[in-house]
Design an enzyme around this catalytic site. Sequence first.
Site: not given
Length: 289
Positions: A41, A45, A155, A184
């Site tokens: 992660l 995440h 995502g 991100i």
Amino acid sequence: MEGSMVIIMEITGSINEVRKQVKEWRRQGFTVGLVPTMGYLHEGHKSLIDRAVAENDRVVVSDFVNPIQFGVNEDLATYPRDIEKDKRLCEQAGAALVFHPEAEEMYAPDFSTYVEMKKVSEGLCGRTRPGHFRGVCTVVCKLFHIVMPDRAYFGQKDAQQLAVIRRMVRDLNLDIQIVGCPIIREEDGLAKSSRNTYLNEEERKAARVLSRAVYHGESMIKEGERDADTILSQMRRIIEAEPLARIDYVEMVDADSIEPLTKAEGRVLTAMAVYIGSTRLIDNFIVEV
Ligand code: PAF
């Protein structure tokens, strides 16, 4: 929403344990969010878990490297894993349960039922990764049946995956709200991905070419360009100028149907897969025109 009390996070590899726990939460009237992951992660995440924690009373994170979504020549054996670090991140983010099964718990030796999708799963990554979305749909459908969440979080970096899952939920009448969350990025623009860890120093620098192409394409559309070929050829040129980069695809499609577009109109997904050395990275942007 309830949740001000401190939640002690549990981890289990057992489907029955997950079911027992979720049943107990339901008895208490709690809502449940699910964040499906393959582990290792990172902040991408974490942003999904944060959102799930904000919107649900209890959050389950599944942490499972799903063998059936990898092709024979892909990176199943080397896919990075670090369950101890994952546990810490989940706990800090406020998840209540990590589901970390062995492959044997998910797939009986004579497992024989798959979720197969046409069209939405056939272009982009589906073309170069045959069988990938069949594996994704099958495992996500299983996770949905195991956890029975109110909401599930994915995502936008995997934009085609998100479209595929939304379509599966619609087509199979699954009573789950799918929440898509923004990409991100690292400070220099590279989209966060567990696979970034494969890049050596030189490749890591070269990988910036993906987000450079994304930003360029996005600004062309914002400035009024609508012709897909014009936009895509400029994006390709940026990528091809990087000697370590090899394009798998750079395409413009409808963000929901994944049908190719010749003009940027509607909800437009411009997506790419690019090899940097031997590492295949993806990136994209979505604009409403
Ligand atoms: O996006 C991923 O990490 C995986 O494809 C998913 C959705 C967890 C299914 O294995």
